[in-house]
Design a protein around this motif. Sequence first.
Motif, short mmCIF file in Angstrom:
data_model
loop_
_atom_site.label_atom_id
_atom_site.label_comp_id
_atom_site.label_asym_id
_atom_site.label_seq_id
_atom_site.Cartn_x
_atom_site.Cartn_y
_atom_site.Cartn_z
N SER A 86 0.79 -1.24 0.00
CA SER A 86 0.00 0.00 0.00
C SER A 86 0.82 1.29 0.00
O SER A 86 0.24 2.37 -0.05
CB SER A 86 -0.92 0.01 1.23
OG SER A 86 -0.14 0.15 2.41
N THR A 131 -8.50 2.52 -4.31
CA THR A 131 -8.01 3.82 -3.88
C THR A 131 -8.36 4.92 -4.88
O THR A 131 -8.52 4.64 -6.08
CB THR A 131 -6.48 3.76 -3.71
OG1 THR A 131 -5.97 5.07 -3.52
CG2 THR A 131 -5.79 3.16 -4.93
N ASP A 132 -8.39 6.15 -4.40
CA ASP A 132 -8.63 7.27 -5.32
C ASP A 132 -7.44 7.52 -6.25
O ASP A 132 -7.55 8.20 -7.26
CB ASP A 132 -8.97 8.56 -4.55
CG ASP A 132 -7.88 9.02 -3.59
OD1 ASP A 132 -6.85 8.33 -3.44
OD2 ASP A 132 -8.06 10.10 -2.97
N GLU A 133 -6.27 6.93 -5.90
CA GLU A 133 -5.06 7.21 -6.70
C GLU A 133 -5.17 6.66 -8.12
O GLU A 133 -4.41 7.08 -9.00
CB GLU A 133 -3.81 6.64 -6.01
CG GLU A 133 -3.61 7.23 -4.64
CD GLU A 133 -2.19 7.09 -4.09
OE1 GLU A 133 -1.28 6.73 -4.85
OE2 GLU A 133 -2.02 7.35 -2.90
N TYR A 156 2.36 1.94 -7.61
CA TYR A 156 1.29 1.51 -6.70
C TYR A 156 -0.08 1.71 -7.34
O TYR A 156 -0.89 0.77 -7.41
CB TYR A 156 1.36 2.31 -5.38
CG TYR A 156 0.09 2.23 -4.55
CD1 TYR A 156 -0.32 1.03 -3.97
CD2 TYR A 156 -0.72 3.35 -4.37
CE1 TYR A 156 -1.49 0.95 -3.22
CE2 TYR A 156 -1.90 3.28 -3.62
CZ TYR A 156 -2.28 2.08 -3.05
OH TYR A 156 -3.43 2.00 -2.32
N ASN A 185 -7.26 9.34 1.29
CA ASN A 185 -6.27 9.06 2.35
C ASN A 185 -6.92 8.82 3.71
O ASN A 185 -7.64 9.68 4.20
CB ASN A 185 -5.31 10.22 2.50
CG ASN A 185 -4.30 10.28 1.38
OD1 ASN A 185 -4.69 10.46 0.22
ND2 ASN A 185 -3.03 10.12 1.69
N LEU A 196 2.59 9.48 6.02
CA LEU A 196 2.91 10.83 6.49
C LEU A 196 2.53 11.11 7.95
O LEU A 196 3.39 11.54 8.74
CB LEU A 196 2.23 11.89 5.59
CG LEU A 196 2.50 13.33 6.02
CD1 LEU A 196 3.96 13.72 5.80
CD2 LEU A 196 1.59 14.30 5.28
N PRO A 211 10.16 15.03 7.52
CA PRO A 211 10.51 15.18 6.11
C PRO A 211 9.29 15.55 5.25
O PRO A 211 8.35 14.76 5.13
CB PRO A 211 11.02 13.78 5.74
CG PRO A 211 10.40 12.86 6.72
CD PRO A 211 10.06 13.62 7.94
N TYR A 213 8.08 16.37 1.52
CA TYR A 213 8.52 16.26 0.12
C TYR A 213 8.23 17.56 -0.63
O TYR A 213 7.12 18.12 -0.52
CB TYR A 213 7.78 15.12 -0.59
CG TYR A 213 8.05 13.73 -0.04
CD1 TYR A 213 9.18 13.42 0.71
CD2 TYR A 213 7.14 12.69 -0.31
CE1 TYR A 213 9.41 12.14 1.18
CE2 TYR A 213 7.37 11.40 0.17
CZ TYR A 213 8.50 11.13 0.92
OH TYR A 213 8.72 9.86 1.39
N ARG A 220 -4.05 16.34 -0.12
CA ARG A 220 -4.73 15.07 0.06
C ARG A 220 -6.05 15.32 0.79
O ARG A 220 -6.22 16.32 1.49
CB ARG A 220 -3.86 14.11 0.90
CG ARG A 220 -2.51 13.73 0.24
CD ARG A 220 -2.74 12.89 -0.99
NE ARG A 220 -1.53 12.43 -1.66
CZ ARG A 220 -0.96 13.04 -2.71
NH1 ARG A 220 -1.48 14.16 -3.19
NH2 ARG A 220 0.10 12.52 -3.30
N ASN A 255 -0.07 19.31 2.48
CA ASN A 255 0.78 18.54 3.40
C ASN A 255 1.41 19.41 4.48
O ASN A 255 1.41 19.04 5.66
CB ASN A 255 1.89 17.82 2.63
CG ASN A 255 1.33 16.71 1.75
OD1 ASN A 255 0.22 16.22 1.97
ND2 ASN A 255 2.09 16.30 0.75
N ARG A 287 9.01 13.36 -3.90
CA ARG A 287 8.72 12.00 -4.37
C ARG A 287 8.70 12.03 -5.90
O ARG A 287 8.14 12.96 -6.49
CB ARG A 287 7.34 11.60 -3.82
CG ARG A 287 6.79 10.30 -4.35
CD ARG A 287 5.39 10.04 -3.80
NE ARG A 287 5.40 9.49 -2.46
CZ ARG A 287 4.31 9.29 -1.72
NH1 ARG A 287 3.11 9.60 -2.20
NH2 ARG A 287 4.39 8.78 -0.51
N HIS A 290 5.30 12.75 -8.08
CA HIS A 290 4.39 13.04 -6.95
C HIS A 290 3.04 13.62 -7.42
O HIS A 290 2.99 14.72 -7.98
CB HIS A 290 5.11 14.06 -6.04
CG HIS A 290 4.53 14.18 -4.68
ND1 HIS A 290 5.16 14.89 -3.68
CD2 HIS A 290 3.39 13.71 -4.13
CE1 HIS A 290 4.44 14.85 -2.59
NE2 HIS A 290 3.35 14.14 -2.84
N TYR A 347 15.17 8.00 3.71
CA TYR A 347 15.38 9.40 4.13
C TYR A 347 16.84 9.79 4.31
O TYR A 347 17.15 10.96 4.35
CB TYR A 347 14.60 9.68 5.42
CG TYR A 347 13.11 9.56 5.20
CD1 TYR A 347 12.39 10.56 4.56
CD2 TYR A 347 12.43 8.41 5.61
CE1 TYR A 347 11.02 10.44 4.32
CE2 TYR A 347 11.06 8.28 5.38
CZ TYR A 347 10.37 9.29 4.74
OH TYR A 347 9.03 9.16 4.50
#
Length: 349
Positions: A86, A131-133, A156, A185, A196, A211, A213, A220, A255, A287, A290, A347
């Motif tokens: 995931s 997923t919405d992705e 993914y 999310n 995150l 961190p 990005y 999100r 974010n 990312r 991204h 990282y």
Amino acid sequence: MRKLLITGGAGFIGNHVVRLFVNQYPDYSIFNLDALTYAGNLENLKDIEQASNYHFIKGDITNEAFIDRLFGEHQFDGVIHLAAESHVDRSISDPLAFVKTNILGTVNLLNSARKHWSNNYDGKLFYHISTDEVYGSLGDSGFFKETTSYDPQSPYSASKASSDHFVRAYANTYKLPVVISNCSNNYGPNQFPEKLLPLCIHNIRNNKPLPIYGKGDNIRDWLYVIDHARAIDKIFHHGKREETYNIGGFNEWKNLDIVELLCDIMDKKLGRQVGQSRTLITFVKDRAGHDKRYAIDASKIKEELGWEPSLQFEEGLEKTVDWYLNNQKWLDHVTSGDYQNYYQKQYQG
Ligand code: NAD
Ligand code: DAU
């Protein structure tokens, strides 16, 4: 007695779905099938593991013979399929693992459902959690609707999109009774600290860099995990066969803004000076590929099934922080061992 197979029930969303079904439907037999990868943890289910309607099976959905035997042995009436790789960052470094679990694993389950249900589809349902992705990335305006074309951008999301296509193809070709939902999310208790919010909660507590990005301006749409579990319950029982339902929080955040809010909540809870945790925010390399913005139009599930989020975001975030602060043992446990190698590579590598 309904026999229900839930895959990935030891993971973040899965454990909340399993708990809801075990508690709400004492006359169902719930079988939780999970390979217990780094993301699966039976500690998540301690409170219900003795329930008489709950059974755990350790196993891998990519193992064709095993899945076939399992369906033969138990004659499930329904499947809620959550097991997956995931995490987007992991899909960038190891895409094949996502092809195996998310595509091959899903097709194995579809094949066994088809084979063992073929004589009678009455009362059967294969519910695929997506997923919405899969819809890709939005610009400054607009929302993902159920009719939005697929445009996956990461390994993914490409693997999840592919699995969704297989589910629909089995409905079309073999008339397998299916339903799919695509959610935004999730956040809440028991999420592995590679994502995150739990990563930042863990790092704020330990005074480690947070961190972010790129510029932190990606957006999100956040939903409390138990509200997702409630939506899954609604769709499993009342959703129309072959339909898709989008699930979202009506709750978009940049974010950087969400991490700043988290810092402020944690400063209060940890008795730190106002603004102290925000100094941990560190901008790091973006990312790859991204996605800019996700936002779900969840009006269909609201209008047709009467579902909507039950929690305001700030309330959900406070509950989440409290859970992590009260479950330090869980966090220590899941961040020992392999997590350290992952963290180093992602990282500091
Ligand atoms: P997770 O990574 O926390 O949990 C995945 C679970 O699947 C783990 O328990 C793991 O052990 C198990 N698993 C992995 N590979 C397996 C295999 N080969 N065989 C059997 N079990 C295996 O994931 P999550 O965040 O709980 O997501 C669950 C599902 O919901 C996924 O399908 C994901 O795509 C989808 N989803 C997640 C979100 C989110 O925000 N987390 C949002 C929308 C949809
Ligand atoms: O939209 C649903 C999806 O949400 C699910 O399908 C995925 O399984 C789930 O992992 C999640 O994907 P995201 O990539 O959106 O979640 P993640 O928590 O990894 O990242 C959220 C945002 O924060 C994203 O824009 C990337 C950014 N981010 C993430 C991490 C881990 C950072 O800025 N720093 C980080 O260290």
